[in-house]
Motif scaffolding. Structure first.
Motif, PDB file in Angstrom:
ATOM      1  N   VAL A  54      -1.135  -2.366  -1.296  1.00 49.73           N
ATOM      2  CA  VAL A  54      -1.374  -1.083  -0.626  1.00 49.73           C
ATOM      3  C   VAL A  54      -2.828  -0.649  -0.822  1.00 49.73           C
ATOM      4  O   VAL A  54      -3.472  -0.152   0.115  1.00 49.73           O
ATOM      5  CB  VAL A  54      -0.401  -0.013  -1.155  1.00 49.73           C
ATOM      6  CG1 VAL A  54      -0.709   1.348  -0.523  1.00 49.73           C
ATOM      7  CG2 VAL A  54       1.036  -0.414  -0.865  1.00 49.73           C
ATOM      8  N   ALA A  55      -3.355  -0.846  -2.035  1.00 50.51           N
ATOM      9  CA  ALA A  55      -4.750  -0.469  -2.286  1.00 50.51           C
ATOM     10  C   ALA A  55      -5.706  -1.268  -1.406  1.00 50.51           C
ATOM     11  O   ALA A  55      -6.714  -0.731  -0.912  1.00 50.51           O
ATOM     12  CB  ALA A  55      -5.085  -0.681  -3.759  1.00 50.51           C
ATOM     13  N   ALA A  56      -5.406  -2.552  -1.188  1.00 48.41           N
ATOM     14  CA  ALA A  56      -6.263  -3.381  -0.337  1.00 48.41           C
ATOM     15  C   ALA A  56      -6.297  -2.842   1.089  1.00 48.41           C
ATOM     16  O   ALA A  56      -7.360  -2.792   1.727  1.00 48.41           O
ATOM     17  CB  ALA A  56      -5.764  -4.827  -0.349  1.00 48.41           C
ATOM     18  N   VAL A  57      -5.145  -2.410   1.601  1.00 42.72           N
ATOM     19  CA  VAL A  57      -5.086  -1.844   2.950  1.00 42.72           C
ATOM     20  C   VAL A  57      -5.892  -0.555   3.029  1.00 42.72           C
ATOM     21  O   VAL A  57      -6.658  -0.329   3.978  1.00 42.72           O
ATOM     22  CB  VAL A  57      -3.618  -1.603   3.357  1.00 42.72           C
ATOM     23  CG1 VAL A  57      -3.546  -0.828   4.675  1.00 42.72           C
ATOM     24  CG2 VAL A  57      -2.870  -2.921   3.477  1.00 42.72           C
ATOM     25  N   VAL A  58      -5.732   0.304   2.020  1.00 43.98           N
ATOM     26  CA  VAL A  58      -6.444   1.589   2.017  1.00 43.98           C
ATOM     27  C   VAL A  58      -7.947   1.372   1.928  1.00 43.98           C
ATOM     28  O   VAL A  58      -8.733   1.988   2.671  1.00 43.98           O
ATOM     29  CB  VAL A  58      -5.945   2.470   0.847  1.00 43.98           C
ATOM     30  CG1 VAL A  58      -6.797   3.736   0.739  1.00 43.98           C
ATOM     31  CG2 VAL A  58      -4.479   2.833   1.042  1.00 43.98           C
TER      32      VAL A  58
END
Length: 533
Positions: free
Chosen positions: A180-184
Motif C-alpha cells: 500500500v505504501a508503494a502505491v501511495v
C-alpha cells in the motif's frame, strides 16, 4: 498566512503520520475486531519518513512506538501501583521508562531500514516486511507484543502460523503495508523504485493472496476435522482473587487447606469434570504449610478427579536453596504425580538479568521491588500431565508469549497433547491486558494445531480449538467454575505441525534471504545511485 503556516505544517505532517501509525497498531490489541487496521498501520509512517535522514527515521519511529505502547499498554501504570503500592507520580514515571525502552523497537527498525537504503541506494520497501518480522519477533522487551497476536479475530490470516509461527503473520502484515505504501508513494511522485518495482509488487501480492488462500482452506479443514475428535471434560476454576505483593491471608470462611478453588472443584467434579485446572495465583502453601499437602490429597481423592494448580516451590536450604514457579499435578488419588517448573521467567519480577554474575544485584532488587521480586530458578524439563489418553502440556503465564518455547513443549509430548496455560492477570486491574493475553494464546493453539485451555485468575479464561476458534470464554472479574468439552487428537493419530517440529526455521530463513538479497542488490549496482534522502 500561507507563508507562516507552511513551515508549521511541514513539521506537523511527519509527527501526525508517526502518531497515526502507533495508534492504528495499538487499537487491534485492545479490541480484536479492529484487526484490519494493522494491515495498513505502517503506511502513514512509511510515507512521512520517505526521503528523510536516518535521524528522522529513528525519531519518527520512536514517536510511533510511544503512541503505540501508550495506547496498547496504559495498564503499566496500574501494574506498578499494585506491585509496589506506589502513588500515581512514581508509577507514571516507571511506566514512562517502560514505554521509552519498548518504543526503541520501531525506532531501531526504522533506523536499520534507512541504513539499508543508504547501502543499496534504493527505497528497499521489499525489505521492510522482513524487518517487521525480525524486530517484532526478536527485539528484547519486557512484555512482548507481536503484531500477529493482534489478529486472533482474523482467523483466515493466522492459519499459516502452523507453517511459520506468528513470524509469518508478522511478515504478511509487513507485505501488506509495503504494497500500500508503494502505491501511495508512486501516486505522490516520491517513489525511487527501479524497473524491478512492479515485479516485486506483483510477487508481494501473490504471496499475500497465497497466504490468505491457504488460510481459507486450512480453516475449513481443521473445523471439519476437529468436529470428529473425542473431547475431554475440563473443569476450569476462575477464583478472581485480588493480587497481593505479600502472602495473603485466607479469605473469611476458607483456609489454606480449603481454599475457594477447592470448593468450586468439588462442584465441578460432581457435574462430570475429568480434570480440574486452577489458574496461577499468589500462594497456596503446598510446599510450606505442613498440613496443606495432606489436606489437598484427601480432598482430591474424595472428588476422584485429577487437579492441576500453581504454587511457589521451595527446595533445599542455605547455598543449595532454590525456588521455582511451578505447576503441580495431583492424580485422582491426590498424590503429587508431576510438576512443571517455569522455564521463561519474567525479568525484574521473577528473575534479575545478570544476577548470577553480580550477586549484589539481588539484594538491591529485593530492596527496590519488595515482596513481588523473587530470584527464581528456571526449570529445564519439559513434562506432560497424563489424564486418560490425553497429555496436558503446561505453561505458566507469559510463557505463552514465546512461540518457540510452547512449540518445543508440544513436540516433546506423547500423543494427544492439549495445551494448558495458567495465568494471573489480576496485577493489571480492570484494563485490556487480559484480553491481549487471551488473544496471544490463540496463536499458540494454531501454531501447534492443538486445543488450548487458558485458566486466568480474574478472567477471561478461554478454551481454543486448533483452528483458533474460541470454544468457551468466561466473564471478566467473576468467581466461576465451568466445564468445557475440549477436543483432542485421537489416540494413534500423532500429528506435529511444521512449526512445532522446526520453530525457528521460517524466521531464520526469511532473515537470511533478506540479507542475501540486500547484498546482491548492492553488488548489482554498476554506478553509484542517487541517495533517496
Amino acid at each position: 498566512m500561507t507563508i507562516f503556516l507552511r513551515p508549521l505544517l511541514d513539521h506537523l505532517w511527519p509527527v501526525a503520520g508517526a502518531l497515526t501509525t502507533g495508534i492504528m497498531l495499538a487499537l487491534p490489541y485492545n479490541y480484536a475486531g479492529l484487526y484490519p487496521l494493522t494491515w495498513l498501520a505502517f503506511v502513514p509512517l512509511l510515507v512521512v519518513v520517505n526521503g528523510r535522514s536516518a535521524a528522522a527515521h529513528y525519531w519518527l519511529g520512536l514517536l510511533a512506538g510511544l503512541s503505540m505502547y501508550l495506547v496498547a499498554t496504559p495498564w503499566m501504570v496500574e501494574f506498578l501501583q499494585r506491585l509496589k503500592d506506589y502513588p500515581l507520580a512514581p508509577a507514571l514515571a516507571g511506566a514512562l521508562v517502560f514505554w521509552l525502552l519498548t518504543a526503541q523497537l520501531p525506532a531501531f527498525m526504522m533506523l536499520v531500514w534507512r541504513w539499508s537504503q543508504r547501502f543499496t541506494g534504493q527505497d528497499n520497501l521489499w525489505l521492510f516486511p522482513v524487518l517487521v518480522m525480525m524486530f517484532y519477533g526478536g527485539f528484547p522487551v519486557l512484555f512482548p507484543l507481536q503484531l500477529g497476536e493482534s489478529q486472533s479475530a482474523f482467523l483466515v490470516a493466522i492459519q499459516g502460523a502452523d507453517l511459520t509461527g506468528v513470524y509469518g503473520v508478522d511478515l504478511m502484515i509487513g507485505v501488506s503495508n509495503a504494497l500500500v505504501a508503494a502505491v501511495v508513494l508512486r501516486a505522490m511522485g516520491r517513489s525511487t523504485a527501479r524497473r524491478a518495482g512492479p515485479a516485486l509488487g506483483a510477487a508481494g501480492m501473490l504471496a499475500l493472496l497465497a497466504w490468505l488462500g491457504y488460510g481459507v482452506w486450512a480453516l475449513d479443514r481443521w473445523d471439519r476435522q476437529v468436529a470428529h475428535w473425542p473431547t475431554l471434560a475440563v473443569g476450569l476454576v476462575q477464583p478472581n482473587e485480588s493480587p497481593s505483593a505479600s502472602v495473603p491471608a485466607p479469605e473469611p470462611g476458607y483456609s489454606r487447606a480449603w481454599p475457594p478453588e477447592m470448593a468450586l472443584s468439588h462442584q465441578l467434579a460432581d457435574t462430570g469434570a475429568e480434570v480440574i485446572i486452577w489458574p496461577e495465583t499468589r500462594y497456596k502453601g503446598y510446599f510450606e504449610v505442613d498440613h496443606v499437602p495432606g489436606a489437598f490429597r484427601r480432598s482430591v481423592a474424595r472428588q476422584g478427579v485429577p487437579l492441576i494448580f500453581h504454587d511457589a516451590e521451595q527446595q533445599g536450604s542455605g547455598q543449595g536453596f532454590r525456588e521455582y514457579n511451578s505447576s503441580l499435578f495431583l492424580d485422582a488419588d491426590g498424590e503429587l504425580a508431576g510438576r512443571y517448573r517455569k522455564h521463561r521467567l519474567v525479568a525484574f519480577g521473577e528473575t534479575l538479568p545478570l544476577s548470577r554474575e553480580f550477586p549484589w544485584l539481588v539484594s538491591w532488587a529485593s530492596d527496590y521491588l519488595g515482596d513481588f521480586f523473587a530470584n527464581l530458578t528456571p526449570g529445564s524439563d519439559r513434562v506432560t500431565f497424563p489424564v486418560g489418553g490425553v497429555h496436558l502440556v503446561p505453561a505458566i503465564c507469559y510463557e505463552s508469549a514465546f512461540a518457540g518455547h510452547v512449540a518445543r513443549s508440544v513436540a516433546a509430548a506423547p500423543e494427544s497433547p492439549l495445551l494448558v496455560v495458567l495465568s494471573n492477570n489480576g496485577w493489571f486491574g480492570d484494563s485490556r491486558q487480559p484480553w491481549q493475553h487471551a488473544g496471544a494464546t490463540v496463536l499458540r493453539a494454531v501454531e501447534s494445531r492443538v486445543s488450548l485451555v487458558h485458566a486466568v485468575n480474574n478472567g477471561p479464561s478461554t478454551a481454543v480449538a486448533p483452528s483458533g476458534r474460541i470454544l468457551a470464554s468466561t466473564p471478566f472479574g467473576e468467581r466461576i467454575g465451568l466445564i468445557i468439552d475440549v477436543p483432542y487428537t485421537p489416540a494413534g493419530q500423532v500429528f506435529r505441525s511444521w512449526f512445532t517440529r522446526w520453530p525457528e526455521w521460517f524466521a531464520v530463513m526469511a532473515g537470511l534471504a533478506g540479507l542475501i538479497v540486500l547484498v546482491l542488490v548492492r553488488l548489482s549496482r554498476r554506478h553509484p545511485a542517487r541517495d533517496p534522502g
